[in-house]
Design a protein around this motif. Structure first.
Motif, short mmCIF file in Angstrom:
data_model
loop_
_atom_site.label_atom_id
_atom_site.label_comp_id
_atom_site.label_asym_id
_atom_site.label_seq_id
_atom_site.Cartn_x
_atom_site.Cartn_y
_atom_site.Cartn_z
N TRP A 174 56.64 37.05 44.66
CA TRP A 174 57.37 35.93 43.60
C TRP A 174 58.75 36.50 43.13
CZ3 TRP A 174 57.64 38.73 39.34
CH2 TRP A 174 56.74 40.09 39.17
N PHE A 175 59.18 37.63 43.85
CA PHE A 175 60.16 38.29 43.16
C PHE A 175 61.36 38.53 44.27
CE2 PHE A 175 57.24 41.48 44.50
CZ PHE A 175 58.27 42.49 45.14
N ASN A 176 62.52 38.80 43.71
CA ASN A 176 63.73 38.70 44.74
C ASN A 176 64.30 40.09 44.48
OD1 ASN A 176 65.64 38.56 46.73
ND2 ASN A 176 66.77 36.76 45.77
N PRO A 177 63.95 40.99 45.25
CA PRO A 177 64.55 42.36 44.64
C PRO A 177 66.20 42.62 45.16
CG PRO A 177 63.27 42.74 46.83
CD PRO A 177 63.06 41.25 46.10
N TYR A 178 66.91 43.32 44.58
CA TYR A 178 68.34 43.59 44.79
C TYR A 178 68.42 44.07 45.90
CZ TYR A 178 68.97 42.17 39.91
OH TYR A 178 69.27 41.32 38.91
N ARG A 179 67.47 44.93 46.49
CA ARG A 179 67.74 45.58 47.80
C ARG A 179 66.13 45.65 48.44
NH1 ARG A 179 69.26 51.54 45.51
NH2 ARG A 179 67.50 51.90 44.42
N ASP A 180 66.10 45.83 49.69
CA ASP A 180 64.80 46.00 50.49
C ASP A 180 64.11 47.39 50.25
OD1 ASP A 180 66.25 47.35 52.26
OD2 ASP A 180 65.77 46.12 54.00
#
Length: 73
Positions: free
Chosen positions: A39-45
């Motif tokens: 449910w989240f979109n991190p800034y990096r993987d």
């Protein structure tokens, strides 16, 4: 020790999947994840994973499976 390694592997998998917009599936002997949609979109993987430790053994293990160790004492 294997359970802790699997937990770290799962956290890394969830971060990579969230970054790529993919559903998470993981089928291990202890943990199973089927169709989890992050449910989240991190800034990096990838981010550094820190584990805390109390004893020499718990210092050695996180050193093998995590990126950093935070000794308590």
């Amino acid at each position: 020790g294997d359970v802790y390694k699997r937990q770290v592997d799962i956290v890394r998998l969830i971060l990579k999947s969230a970054s790529a917009g993919e559903v998470v599936n993981y089928n291990g002997t202890v943990f199973q994840i089927n169709g989890y949609e992050p449910w989240f979109n991190p800034y990096r993987d990838e981010i550094p994973i820190y584990l805390a430790s109390l004893t020499q053994r718990t210092t050695d293990l996180p050193g093998e499976i995590a990126d950093r160790v935070i000794p308590i004492f």
